[in-house]
Design a protein around this motif. Structure first.
Motif, PDB file in Angstrom:
ATOM      1  N   VAL A  23       0.848  -1.197   0.000  1.00  0.00           N
ATOM      2  CA  VAL A  23       0.000   0.000   0.000  1.00  0.00           C
ATOM      3  C   VAL A  23       0.887   1.252   0.000  1.00  0.00           C
ATOM      4  N   LEU A  25       0.379   5.474  -0.417  1.00  0.00           N
ATOM      5  CA  LEU A  25      -0.489   6.637  -0.584  1.00  0.00           C
ATOM      6  C   LEU A  25       0.089   7.798   0.210  1.00  0.00           C
ATOM      7  N   VAL A  33      -8.530  12.955   2.177  1.00  0.00           N
ATOM      8  CA  VAL A  33      -8.498  11.791   1.293  1.00  0.00           C
ATOM      9  C   VAL A  33      -9.468  10.750   1.838  1.00  0.00           C
ATOM     10  N   LEU A  35     -10.689   6.981   2.061  1.00  0.00           N
ATOM     11  CA  LEU A  35     -10.214   5.605   1.931  1.00  0.00           C
ATOM     12  C   LEU A  35     -11.454   4.724   1.813  1.00  0.00           C
ATOM     13  N   LYS A  43      -9.358  -1.219   5.398  1.00  0.00           N
ATOM     14  CA  LYS A  43      -9.398   0.200   5.746  1.00  0.00           C
ATOM     15  C   LYS A  43      -9.032   0.437   7.211  1.00  0.00           C
ATOM     16  N   ARG A 204      -9.912  13.683  -2.966  1.00  0.00           N
ATOM     17  CA  ARG A 204      -9.338  12.532  -3.665  1.00  0.00           C
ATOM     18  C   ARG A 204      -9.789  11.263  -2.958  1.00  0.00           C
ATOM     19  N   VAL A 206      -9.203   6.849  -2.554  1.00  0.00           N
ATOM     20  CA  VAL A 206      -8.357   5.670  -2.739  1.00  0.00           C
ATOM     21  C   VAL A 206      -9.220   4.450  -2.422  1.00  0.00           C
ATOM     22  N   ILE A 213      -4.467  -1.407  -3.039  1.00  0.00           N
ATOM     23  CA  ILE A 213      -5.102  -0.274  -3.698  1.00  0.00           C
ATOM     24  C   ILE A 213      -5.417  -0.649  -5.140  1.00  0.00           C
ATOM     25  N   GLU A 216      -7.199   4.959  -7.554  1.00  0.00           N
ATOM     26  CA  GLU A 216      -6.919   6.229  -6.881  1.00  0.00           C
ATOM     27  C   GLU A 216      -7.132   7.340  -7.889  1.00  0.00           C
TER      28      GLU A 216
END
Length: 235
Positions: A23, A25, A33, A35, A43, A204, A206, A213, A216
């Motif tokens: 992962v 990010l 952001v 998730l 998560k 954003r 993800v 992921i 994204e």
């Protein structure tokens, strides 16, 4: 991104199974952001790893240029990492005021000053300051969990399913508060199953699936993606 949260190739095992796999990010100061992912996607594990509850088996984890990977939870908290867990997990027997006071390791005068600031920021909590946490509504408990996390003035805020069980009006209020925090420079990483709800706030998104992921993109692009539900389906 060097001054924000940066994960690079993070891998975490729990119970002999790899629950996070490669992962990577980043979350910049002032950025929100989302998730995203279904149950079992990883998560909560990702947030708990940033907090310090799970040691990574591989990869790098940095916040504000500092390597966090082997630091204990309390050191990460002092470094500015705050956390609002899924299900709120407030201490049922403590009053609102006691809950807030317990969240800050500081002098009595400083604790009282910060509690006053939190109660000014959350008028609904001010009205219930002497009430036990168990007697609060779900929305009030969520606000208490957020206020508790904000007591030490975190610069990175992690939230796990914060809208769970909340009425739309409460979610709108919560989102407005998080937007205000981001505007002041706080980095926010928000774990949610409700993609549209989360992406209405985040800049954003993800998407996690089985600990990896799989997508994204900017929030608007993900919202317009006809295959988003399929990306999020299953673990």
């Amino acid at each position: 991104m060097s001054e924000g949260l940066v994960l690079e190739g993070l891998a975490v095992q729990r119970g002999g199974a790899r629950v996070l796999d490669e992962v990577s990010l980043a979350v910049a100061p002032g950025e929100i952001v989302a998730l995203l992912g279904g149950n079992g996607a990883g998560k909560s594990t990702l947030l708990e790893t940033v907090l310090g509850l799970h040691p990574p088996q591989a990869g790098r984890l940095r916040w504000a240029g500092q390597d966090l990977a082997r630091l204990p939870v309390e050191v990460r908290s002092r470094a500015g990492v705050g956390y609002v867990p899924e299900g709120r997990r407030v201490f049922a027997g403590l009053t609102v005021r006691e809950t807030l006071e317990a969240a800050l390791d500081a002098s009595r005068s400083e604790r009282q000053r910060r509690v006053g600031e939190m109660l000014d920021s959350f008028p609904a909590l001010a009205a219930r300051a002497g009430h036990r946490a168990w007697s609060l509504s779900g929305g009030e408990q969520q606000m208490l969990a957020l206020a508790r996390a904000l007591m030490p003035r975190p610069r990175l805020l992690l939230l796990d399913e914060p809208t769970l069980g909340l009425a739309p009006a409460i979610v709108e209020d919560l989102w407005a508060r998080l937007a205000g925090l981001a505007a002041s420079g706080t980095a926010v990483l928000l774990a949610e199953q409700k993609a549209a709800t989360a992406l209405s706030l985040a800049g954003r998104g993800v998407v996690l699936r089985r600990g990896r992921i799989v997508a994204e993109a900017p929030a608007a692009a993900l919202l317009a993606n006809a295959g988003l539900a399929d990306l999020m389906a299953g673990a």
